[in-house]
Write a protein that holds these residues in place. Structure first.
Motif, PDB file in Angstrom:
ATOM      1  N   CYS A   1      -6.628   1.289   0.126  1.00 31.91           N
ATOM      2  CA  CYS A   1      -5.647   2.002  -0.690  1.00 31.91           C
ATOM      3  C   CYS A   1      -5.787   1.613  -2.161  1.00 31.91           C
ATOM      4  O   CYS A   1      -5.752   0.422  -2.504  1.00 31.91           O
ATOM      5  CB  CYS A   1      -4.235   1.684  -0.207  1.00 31.91           C
TER       6      CYS A   1
ATOM      7  N   SER B   1      -5.613   1.015   5.294  1.00 31.09           N
ATOM      8  CA  SER B   1      -4.793   0.686   4.123  1.00 31.09           C
ATOM      9  C   SER B   1      -5.464  -0.323   3.203  1.00 31.09           C
ATOM     10  O   SER B   1      -5.124  -0.398   2.015  1.00 31.09           O
ATOM     11  CB  SER B   1      -3.435   0.145   4.578  1.00 31.09           C
TER      12      SER B   1
ATOM     13  N   CYS C   1      -4.747   5.311   3.695  1.00 35.62           N
ATOM     14  CA  CYS C   1      -3.590   4.822   4.446  1.00 35.62           C
ATOM     15  C   CYS C   1      -3.340   5.660   5.697  1.00 35.62           C
ATOM     16  O   CYS C   1      -3.072   5.120   6.774  1.00 35.62           O
ATOM     17  CB  CYS C   1      -2.340   4.818   3.564  1.00 35.62           C
TER      18      CYS C   1
ATOM     19  N   THR D   1       0.845  -1.190   0.000  1.00 34.18           N
ATOM     20  CA  THR D   1       0.000   0.000   0.000  1.00 34.18           C
ATOM     21  C   THR D   1       0.884   1.244   0.000  1.00 34.18           C
ATOM     22  O   THR D   1       2.047   1.194   0.413  1.00 34.18           O
ATOM     23  CB  THR D   1      -0.918   0.000   1.234  1.00 34.18           C
TER      24      THR D   1
END
Length: 338
Positions: free
Chosen positions: A106, A103, A98, A91
């Motif tokens: 992402c 994340s 994030c 990520t």
């Protein structure tokens, strides 16, 4: 090293000798001890993730093993650490998701065993920041399914406003559901198992922490759950668009239906007033972040949450995959490496 490789979609995996991966300065090399065989691996073989994959590819995203080598810029992990690798890695670390600790959302993420080589092998590599240390209380074979199935069912509790004492219903007592019941019980929920089959319902009540059980083989399951006051949270782990559509009616006011099972059929939901009138919600959950992964393992270690597994040697990866395709494991299949 030995690895089970997907060379063509819709074709059996091939056991091959391939090179041990080279690592970069921020990576770790992991000697794989166990790798879960997930339903998503079946979707991979069936070409459902074609837009994210390049063949040949080593599948497997439920990885547990020991660090064999650390990159020269890694100073917080060491050789011999017991670690695992989840679904998402690589990520970006700076997008709005994030920086919020989400994340898994992402847009730059790469997927273990789908976008990158995974754990159907004796060794794999991953960015050090994307691995999680496994508590000593959990074996490699038990840890592996927690890196996808366990993470997927635990994470929703962080996003639905759950409070101990609320009612959580789990639809389906299978690979996801049997872990969802254990986590719900461990977190202090009034837990209800909704599934077919007397044996599964009995298991749910005797060993998985269910306070109540409801047979979902008839449409009366909704009325039975309503009579109990409805559910504050319903975790849908069953591959049934019909049950997903019905579940809205089984929610208490302010309740949330969380879709976890992959179903490619249309879901027919009720009229908007069934949502508006009770402030009910429907959400999905793809997996979880590194933060969620750490919490999943901590809760599992503390409360004894463990997957029920069957193990297969790496050499039998194709047979294990077909076993999962046919719905035979009770409840997770895990490859083990010698």
């Amino acid at each position: 090293m030995k690895a089970a490789v997907l060379t063509n979609y819709h074709q059996p995996l091939e056991l091959r000798d391939v090179s041990i991966p080279d690592i970069g300065p921020l990576d770790v090399l992991i000697k794989v001890h166990a790798c879960g065989v997930c339903g998503s691996d079946v979707h991979l073989v069936d070409e459902d993730f074609k837009e994210m994959s390049t063949l040949p590819l080593i599948p497997g995203h439920e990885i547990a093993g020991v660090i064999e080598q650390v990159g020269e810029q890694v100073n917080y992990l060491k050789k011999g650490d017991r670690v695992g690798v989840p679904w998402a890695q690589h990520t970006c670390g700076h997008c709005r998701y994030c920086v919020r600790g989400e994340s898994i959302l992402c847009p730059e993420q790469l997927v273990t065993g789908v976008s990158l080589n995974g754990g159907y092998a004796e060794y794999t590599k991953a960015p050090a920041r994307d691995v999680t240390v496994i508590p000593d209380e959990i074996s490699f074979e038990e840890a592996a399914p927690l890196f996808c199935a366990g993470l997927t069912v635990y994470t929703p509790f962080n996003y639905v406003g759950f409070k101990p004492g609320q009612t959580v219903a789990v639809m389906g007592v299978g690979g996801l559901g049997h872990l969802a019941l254990q986590f719900a019980h461990a977190l202090g929920a009034q837990t209800i198992a909704v599934s077919r089959g007397e044996d599964k319902l009995q298991l749910a009540k005797e060993k998985l922490g269910a306070d109540e059980v409801i047979d979902s083989s008839t449409d009366e399951w909704v009325q039975k759950l309503q009579q109990m006051g409805g559910a504050d949270v319903i975790l849908s782990t069953a591959n049934s668009s019909k049950l997903m559509g019905q579940a809205i009616h089984a929610l208490a006011p302010n309740g949330t239906l969380v879709l976890l099972a992959v179903e490619y059929k249309e879901i027919i939901f009720p009229s908007p007033m069934d949502l508006i009138g009770g402030r009910r919600r429907v959400m999905g959950n793809p997996s979880g972040s590194i933060k969620d992964m750490r919490e999943t393992l901590e809760v599992a270690a503390k409360h004894g949450v463990r997957p029920m597994i069957e193990t297969h040697p790496l050499e039998n990866a194709q047979q294990a995959l077909e076993h999962v395709r046919d719905g035979k494991p009770r409840f997770r299949a895990v490859l083990t490496m010698n």
